[in-house]
Structures are given as structure tokens and as C-alpha cells.
Design an enzyme around this catalytic site. Sequence first.
Site, PDB file in Angstrom:
ATOM      1  N   LYS A  36      -3.960   4.569  -1.999  1.00  9.25           N
ATOM      2  CA  LYS A  36      -4.956   5.122  -1.395  1.00  9.25           C
ATOM      3  C   LYS A  36      -4.999   6.550  -1.718  1.00  9.25           C
ATOM      4  O   LYS A  36      -4.087   7.383  -1.927  1.00  9.25           O
ATOM      5  CB  LYS A  36      -4.656   5.108   0.377  1.00  9.25           C
ATOM      6  CG  LYS A  36      -4.603   3.797   0.729  1.00  9.25           C
ATOM      7  CD  LYS A  36      -5.933   3.018   1.092  1.00  9.25           C
ATOM      8  CE  LYS A  36      -6.030   1.955   1.810  1.00  9.25           C
ATOM      9  NZ  LYS A  36      -7.377   1.351   2.009  1.00  9.25           N
ATOM     10  N   ASP A  85      -4.850  -8.303  -0.931  1.00 10.41           N
ATOM     11  CA  ASP A  85      -4.226  -6.985  -0.228  1.00 10.41           C
ATOM     12  C   ASP A  85      -4.079  -7.499   1.458  1.00 10.41           C
ATOM     13  O   ASP A  85      -5.056  -7.273   2.133  1.00 10.41           O
ATOM     14  CB  ASP A  85      -5.305  -5.928  -0.111  1.00 10.41           C
ATOM     15  CG  ASP A  85      -4.907  -4.732   0.448  1.00 10.41           C
ATOM     16  OD1 ASP A  85      -3.718  -4.360   0.653  1.00 10.41           O
ATOM     17  OD2 ASP A  85      -5.514  -3.921   0.714  1.00 10.41           O
ATOM     18  N   GLU A 119     -11.249   0.195  -6.015  1.00 15.52           N
ATOM     19  CA  GLU A 119     -11.865  -0.575  -4.693  1.00 15.52           C
ATOM     20  C   GLU A 119     -12.898   0.433  -4.074  1.00 15.52           C
ATOM     21  O   GLU A 119     -12.385   1.616  -3.656  1.00 15.52           O
ATOM     22  CB  GLU A 119     -10.912  -1.063  -3.899  1.00 15.52           C
ATOM     23  CG  GLU A 119     -11.604  -1.705  -2.634  1.00 15.52           C
ATOM     24  CD  GLU A 119     -10.327  -2.127  -1.825  1.00 15.52           C
ATOM     25  OE1 GLU A 119     -10.676  -2.477  -0.613  1.00 15.52           O
ATOM     26  OE2 GLU A 119      -9.048  -2.290  -2.211  1.00 15.52           O
ATOM     27  N   ASP A 171     -16.257  -3.110  -1.098  1.00 16.16           N
ATOM     28  CA  ASP A 171     -15.371  -3.477   0.155  1.00 16.16           C
ATOM     29  C   ASP A 171     -16.510  -3.147   1.389  1.00 16.16           C
ATOM     30  O   ASP A 171     -16.958  -4.276   1.945  1.00 16.16           O
ATOM     31  CB  ASP A 171     -14.212  -2.588   0.342  1.00 16.16           C
ATOM     32  CG  ASP A 171     -13.249  -2.978   1.531  1.00 16.16           C
ATOM     33  OD1 ASP A 171     -13.877  -3.734   2.289  1.00 16.16           O
ATOM     34  OD2 ASP A 171     -12.212  -2.306   1.802  1.00 16.16           O
ATOM     35  N   ASP A 184      -7.584   2.644  -4.371  1.00 22.77           N
ATOM     36  CA  ASP A 184      -8.702   2.730  -3.492  1.00 22.77           C
ATOM     37  C   ASP A 184      -9.097   4.076  -2.603  1.00 22.77           C
ATOM     38  O   ASP A 184      -8.330   4.557  -1.834  1.00 22.77           O
ATOM     39  CB  ASP A 184      -8.128   1.877  -2.138  1.00 22.77           C
ATOM     40  CG  ASP A 184      -9.383   1.506  -1.078  1.00 22.77           C
ATOM     41  OD1 ASP A 184     -10.516   2.214  -1.169  1.00 22.77           O
ATOM     42  OD2 ASP A 184      -9.020   0.744  -0.007  1.00 22.77           O
ATOM     43  N   LYS A 186      -1.427  -1.022  -4.039  1.00 19.36           N
ATOM     44  CA  LYS A 186      -2.728  -0.455  -3.914  1.00 19.36           C
ATOM     45  C   LYS A 186      -2.328   1.144  -3.391  1.00 19.36           C
ATOM     46  O   LYS A 186      -1.521   1.416  -2.641  1.00 19.36           O
ATOM     47  CB  LYS A 186      -3.451  -1.045  -2.474  1.00 19.36           C
ATOM     48  CG  LYS A 186      -4.669  -0.160  -2.188  1.00 19.36           C
ATOM     49  CD  LYS A 186      -5.392  -0.804  -0.996  1.00 19.36           C
ATOM     50  CE  LYS A 186      -6.233  -1.942  -1.346  1.00 19.36           C
ATOM     51  NZ  LYS A 186      -7.301  -2.004  -0.113  1.00 19.36           N
ATOM     52  N   THR A 201       0.818  -1.048   0.215  1.00 23.46           N
ATOM     53  CA  THR A 201      -0.019  -0.023   0.002  1.00 23.46           C
ATOM     54  C   THR A 201       0.759   1.256   0.017  1.00 23.46           C
ATOM     55  O   THR A 201       1.659   1.699   0.727  1.00 23.46           O
ATOM     56  CB  THR A 201      -0.941   0.062   1.434  1.00 23.46           C
ATOM     57  OG1 THR A 201      -1.645  -1.006   1.264  1.00 23.46           O
ATOM     58  CG2 THR A 201      -1.846   1.064   1.081  1.00 23.46           C
ATOM     59  N   ASP A 206      -0.954  -6.813   3.308  1.00 25.50           N
ATOM     60  CA  ASP A 206       0.304  -6.373   3.923  1.00 25.50           C
ATOM     61  C   ASP A 206       0.157  -5.705   5.453  1.00 25.50           C
ATOM     62  O   ASP A 206       1.105  -4.978   5.754  1.00 25.50           O
ATOM     63  CB  ASP A 206       0.865  -5.309   2.866  1.00 25.50           C
ATOM     64  CG  ASP A 206       0.024  -4.089   2.651  1.00 25.50           C
ATOM     65  OD1 ASP A 206      -1.299  -4.089   3.143  1.00 25.50           O
ATOM     66  OD2 ASP A 206       0.502  -2.965   2.200  1.00 25.50           O
ATOM     67  N   LYS A 226     -12.979  -9.710   3.777  1.00 24.21           N
ATOM     68  CA  LYS A 226     -12.001  -9.554   4.755  1.00 24.21           C
ATOM     69  C   LYS A 226     -12.819 -10.332   6.276  1.00 24.21           C
ATOM     70  O   LYS A 226     -13.852  -9.939   6.545  1.00 24.21           O
ATOM     71  CB  LYS A 226     -12.207  -7.961   5.320  1.00 24.21           C
ATOM     72  CG  LYS A 226     -11.481  -7.073   4.358  1.00 24.21           C
ATOM     73  CD  LYS A 226     -11.573  -5.692   4.837  1.00 24.21           C
ATOM     74  CE  LYS A 226     -10.585  -4.673   3.474  1.00 24.21           C
ATOM     75  NZ  LYS A 226     -10.697  -3.406   4.127  1.00 24.21           N
TER      76      LYS A 226
END
Length: 329
Positions: A150, A296, A201, A224, A175, A148, A125, A298, A246
Site C-alpha cells: 500500500k 488478495d 492496482e 479496482d 496499490d 501487496k 499486505t 488476507d 470484490k
Amino acid sequence: MLRTLAARSDAFALATPFRISRGVKAVADVVTVSVSAGGVTGRGEGVPYPRYGESIEGALAEIEAVRGAIEAGISREELLAAMPAGAARNAVDCALWDLEAKLAGRSVTELLGLPPLGPTPTAMTVSLDTPDAMAVAAQALAEVPLIKIKVDRSDPEAQIRRVREMAPAPRVIVDPNESWTIAEIERLQPMLVDLRIDLLEQPLPAGEDDALEGFNPLIPIAADESAHIADDAAALASKYQVINIKLDKTGGLTGALALADAAAAAGLGVMTGSMISTSLSIAPALVIAARSSFVDLDGPLWLAEDRPGGVLGERGVLSPPAPGFWGAP
């Protein structure tokens, strides 16, 4: 078989701050559950998320409310009815999976009839910052398989472009964490294609994603915050192309497996994600990662210090935890 339950809160400092559109995190606050029986102990972890009205105190209270049933031998299937989906149930469910594997002398993957876990590429990320600061962070990730990014509404195009300039090779997830509008999604579609973005996302707030009904994006969009449990999958299939699973949302590995099956039945792709957490959250998520197009996980790599024996990350690839850490004798 009678059991003994222990539940507590733990805090793990991050090595560097983690920024998204909703705020900044410097510490991973988690709930750790241990369930012991027959001379062995199973462990699980949950990360209560304020976005879903959760807290450490609330999660511990949820667990305490079902202590008697857990210690009396409640099954994982019975747990689904006894506790709501969320971080508290995730910690208990994963502890029961770990306990079951250790009592059986077999790994969780063996119990599920799956091959052993192996090295898993994960998104690395780039947290939210100024475009130039994000470019510096991306430069160190130029050779990983997946990034990813943000972003927020301030200048997402500059944020994404600067990262892509410094990391032209990896696959990329963008995302916005619910911070965009449908007009912004539509306007930014050509840019996302031009920069070879692989997945967008949860761009819209979960309560406003009806705007995606019938929308034909140029790149896949993943749910998500809109996707929690198996019952959500069918309704999301007309809005999204991918579901981010998740375990803290599904309430454990049991619920995550059900959501993965429901996503497949609805024609949706699967992504596996996590909160900022320790390897005790990531180990069971690796089971879902094995059937995911995007991973994802991490979270532990942001910590100043993880739990001993946890996953190892090198160049964007996670190695499974040490034997006996979770899900294996």
C-alpha cells in the site's frame, strides 16, 4: 419454501492498524445475514464501504426493505433486480448460496460444476507507513508467494524499494488506492519494472481513469474502484489489463461470477480481492479466486479474532474453512 431472515451488524477488532492512502482502520465493521429454511441456515457477510457511500445503517436498511421478498423465497437471480450491487446484496446473496448448498446437501462448487476448493496463495499486505516501518513489516513476509504494498504520493519509490529490499523473492502488487496522477504513473514505470512489480492496482481516481485510454504500461494495471459489475468490463478493457473482483462491489457471488465471465470475454485478466473482513466474506470469494491470476484475500488475517471455523493462513497460503462454515453441508 418460506424462509426466516436475520440481519445484524458485527465488529471485529484488528490485531494491528491497517493503513492505506485514504485512512486507517482498527475495526472491521460488517453486516451478517442469516437465512433459514427447511431446518438449515445459510450465512453471508457484507462490508459496507464509505468510499462507495455505504454504511452499516444503510446496508441494514436496504436488507430490511426487501425482507418480505427474501422470506417469501426470492431467487438469487431475482435479487439482482431487487437490490443494488453492494455490500448489502453481497451478504444476502452469499447467504442464499450457502442455504442452497445446505438444502441440496452439496457444496457450492459442486452446484457450479467446479472442483473442490483447495489451498489458495494470497497476497499479504504491507500497509502504508514510513518506508523503514514498511521494510520491517516486509521482512516477515520474505518467503510468502505474493505481497501487496500500500503506497501513497508521499514517497512511493522509497516505500516500494524498501519493501523489495527486505522481500526480494515474492511477486508484488503495488496499490496506491487512487492516489497517483497519470504523470506519476508514467514517471514510475521504469522503477516498477526494475523492482519486478507484477501488477499496479488502481493508481488513478476512478473518475479520472480516462487518462489510461490507450496508455501502454510496462506492467499490467488493474481496475479496482473503477470495476464493480459485469456491465463495466467492456468499457474498462481499453484502460486496464486486469479487473479486481470484490464481492462487496458486485453484490455477491452471483454478480462476481458474471463479472468474471465478462472480464474473460473482454480479454481482461482477473484478480480477486476483499475488504478487511472475516472468513465469512472470504469463503465465497475463494470460488472466484480459483479462476484468478492474483488473489488478495488476507482480510481475516488482520483480525485479532476471526469467526470460528474460518480460513487459516500460513506463509501466505489460505486453507479453506472448516466443513459447514459456508457453502457446504
